[in-house]
Design a protein around this motif. Sequence first.
Motif, PDB file in Angstrom:
ATOM      1  N   ALA A  60       0.839  -1.211   0.000  1.00  0.00           N
ATOM      2  CA  ALA A  60       0.000   0.000   0.000  1.00  0.00           C
ATOM      3  C   ALA A  60       0.867   1.252   0.000  1.00  0.00           C
ATOM      4  N   LYS A  61       1.928   1.254   0.798  1.00  0.00           N
ATOM      5  CA  LYS A  61       2.834   2.411   0.846  1.00  0.00           C
ATOM      6  C   LYS A  61       3.533   2.604  -0.499  1.00  0.00           C
ATOM      7  N   SER A  62       3.998   1.524  -1.094  1.00  0.00           N
ATOM      8  CA  SER A  62       4.700   1.601  -2.372  1.00  0.00           C
ATOM      9  C   SER A  62       3.807   2.135  -3.485  1.00  0.00           C
ATOM     10  N   VAL A  63       2.569   1.638  -3.543  1.00  0.00           N
ATOM     11  CA  VAL A  63       1.672   2.016  -4.634  1.00  0.00           C
ATOM     12  C   VAL A  63       1.265   3.486  -4.551  1.00  0.00           C
ATOM     13  N   ARG A  64       1.353   4.077  -3.363  1.00  0.00           N
ATOM     14  CA  ARG A  64       1.021   5.511  -3.239  1.00  0.00           C
ATOM     15  C   ARG A  64       2.075   6.397  -3.893  1.00  0.00           C
ATOM     16  N   GLN A  65       3.257   5.843  -4.150  1.00  0.00           N
ATOM     17  CA  GLN A  65       4.335   6.606  -4.765  1.00  0.00           C
ATOM     18  C   GLN A  65       4.331   6.363  -6.266  1.00  0.00           C
ATOM     19  N   GLY A  66       4.670   7.353  -7.028  1.00  0.00           N
ATOM     20  CA  GLY A  66       4.812   7.189  -8.464  1.00  0.00           C
ATOM     21  C   GLY A  66       3.477   7.002  -9.168  1.00  0.00           C
ATOM     22  N   SER A  67       3.535   6.305 -10.279  1.00  0.00           N
ATOM     23  CA  SER A  67       2.354   6.085 -11.110  1.00  0.00           C
ATOM     24  C   SER A  67       2.063   4.591 -11.176  1.00  0.00           C
ATOM     25  N   CYS A  68       0.826   4.224 -10.921  1.00  0.00           N
ATOM     26  CA  CYS A  68       0.406   2.835 -11.039  1.00  0.00           C
ATOM     27  C   CYS A  68      -0.730   2.780 -12.038  1.00  0.00           C
TER      28      CYS A  68
ATOM     29  N   VAL B 226       1.235  -2.021 -13.929  1.00  0.00           N
ATOM     30  CA  VAL B 226       2.620  -1.590 -14.001  1.00  0.00           C
ATOM     31  C   VAL B 226       2.751  -0.347 -13.119  1.00  0.00           C
ATOM     32  N   HIS B 227       3.805  -0.317 -12.335  1.00  0.00           N
ATOM     33  CA  HIS B 227       4.004   0.755 -11.354  1.00  0.00           C
ATOM     34  C   HIS B 227       5.431   1.275 -11.478  1.00  0.00           C
ATOM     35  N   TRP B 228       5.568   2.592 -11.646  1.00  0.00           N
ATOM     36  CA  TRP B 228       6.901   3.183 -11.793  1.00  0.00           C
ATOM     37  C   TRP B 228       6.970   4.531 -11.091  1.00  0.00           C
ATOM     38  N   ASP B 229       8.204   4.957 -10.849  1.00  0.00           N
ATOM     39  CA  ASP B 229       8.505   6.283 -10.300  1.00  0.00           C
ATOM     40  C   ASP B 229       9.445   6.989 -11.265  1.00  0.00           C
ATOM     41  N   VAL B 230       9.223   8.279 -11.462  1.00  0.00           N
ATOM     42  CA  VAL B 230      10.176   9.111 -12.180  1.00  0.00           C
ATOM     43  C   VAL B 230      10.930   9.893 -11.117  1.00  0.00           C
ATOM     44  N   GLU B 231      12.211   9.635 -11.018  1.00  0.00           N
ATOM     45  CA  GLU B 231      13.074  10.311 -10.051  1.00  0.00           C
ATOM     46  C   GLU B 231      13.909  11.337 -10.805  1.00  0.00           C
ATOM     47  N   PRO B 232      14.609  12.216 -10.086  1.00  0.00           N
ATOM     48  CA  PRO B 232      15.352  13.281 -10.783  1.00  0.00           C
ATOM     49  C   PRO B 232      16.317  12.779 -11.866  1.00  0.00           C
ATOM     50  N   ASP B 233      16.968  11.626 -11.629  1.00  0.00           N
ATOM     51  CA  ASP B 233      17.971  11.184 -12.598  1.00  0.00           C
ATOM     52  C   ASP B 233      17.689   9.818 -13.213  1.00  0.00           C
TER      53      ASP B 233
ATOM     54  N   TRP C 248      12.298   4.398 -12.351  1.00  0.00           N
ATOM     55  CA  TRP C 248      12.409   3.153 -11.591  1.00  0.00           C
ATOM     56  C   TRP C 248      11.129   2.349 -11.789  1.00  0.00           C
ATOM     57  N   LEU C 249      11.255   1.179 -12.422  1.00  0.00           N
ATOM     58  CA  LEU C 249      10.119   0.270 -12.550  1.00  0.00           C
ATOM     59  C   LEU C 249       9.954  -0.435 -11.211  1.00  0.00           C
ATOM     60  N   ARG C 250       8.913  -0.079 -10.480  1.00  0.00           N
ATOM     61  CA  ARG C 250       8.679  -0.653  -9.151  1.00  0.00           C
ATOM     62  C   ARG C 250       8.095  -2.058  -9.236  1.00  0.00           C
ATOM     63  N   MET C 251       7.142  -2.238 -10.132  1.00  0.00           N
ATOM     64  CA  MET C 251       6.471  -3.520 -10.198  1.00  0.00           C
ATOM     65  C   MET C 251       5.781  -3.696 -11.547  1.00  0.00           C
ATOM     66  N   LEU C 252       5.808  -4.916 -12.022  1.00  0.00           N
ATOM     67  CA  LEU C 252       5.067  -5.302 -13.216  1.00  0.00           C
ATOM     68  C   LEU C 252       4.462  -6.657 -12.906  1.00  0.00           C
ATOM     69  N   CYS C 253       3.156  -6.696 -12.726  1.00  0.00           N
ATOM     70  CA  CYS C 253       2.461  -7.938 -12.371  1.00  0.00           C
ATOM     71  C   CYS C 253       1.345  -8.189 -13.368  1.00  0.00           C
TER      72      CYS C 253
ATOM     73  N   TYR D 248      15.621   1.601 -14.455  1.00  0.00           N
ATOM     74  CA  TYR D 248      16.115   0.598 -13.513  1.00  0.00           C
ATOM     75  C   TYR D 248      14.962  -0.250 -12.995  1.00  0.00           C
ATOM     76  N   LEU D 249      15.301  -1.457 -12.535  1.00  0.00           N
ATOM     77  CA  LEU D 249      14.328  -2.311 -11.868  1.00  0.00           C
ATOM     78  C   LEU D 249      15.060  -3.314 -10.986  1.00  0.00           C
ATOM     79  N   ASN D 250      14.326  -3.884 -10.055  1.00  0.00           N
ATOM     80  CA  ASN D 250      14.815  -5.008  -9.258  1.00  0.00           C
ATOM     81  C   ASN D 250      14.020  -6.236  -9.660  1.00  0.00           C
ATOM     82  N   VAL D 251      14.674  -7.389  -9.641  1.00  0.00           N
ATOM     83  CA  VAL D 251      14.000  -8.654  -9.909  1.00  0.00           C
ATOM     84  C   VAL D 251      14.573  -9.686  -8.936  1.00  0.00           C
TER      85      VAL D 251
END
Length: 156
Positions: free
Chosen positions: A44-52, A65-72, A75-80, A110-113
């Motif tokens: 819930a905390k993660s999804v409130r950040q960025g665009s889902c 698909v959930h991502w954040d645009v950061e200054p530099d 970040w792909l947060r999640m793809l389910c 960037y992303l984590n897997v």
Amino acid sequence: MNLDFRQAVPEDSEWLFDTYRRTMKGFVTSAYGWDDDSQKAGFAKSVRQGSCQIVTCKGNRCGFVHWDVEPDLVWLRMLCIVPELQNKSIGSAAIAKVMSLSSYLQKPLYLNVFVCNRAAYDWYSRIGFVEIENDGKVSTLVLAPSSSPAPMETHV
């Protein structure tokens, strides 16, 4: 397959978490263990950040698909993708959307897997992501600069 994207709304919250749990529980459990309450709070905390965005086909939710645009960077947060609908190009369409955004903004993606999620790790590698860090449980990948958001040949 004709896919549409729409911004997630609060009424999607239960469906979003259920989709996350159905697609990710095995990998999270393998890496860290699963506690439903802490996962729900963190999600819930993660999804409130960025665009889902919810991916739909003929009005039916089939993934997000959930991502954040950061200054530099982006970040792909999640793809389910709903498990029954995987391997039908839905993930390819979702990642292409984020790859296009990254390219348009001229920021690396960037992303984590999870290392134990070999299918996802291999798919990301095939479409141009390279590993830059690996702690044994999670690998951080970045889209190689020469990669473009061209149509994908493989599907998740």
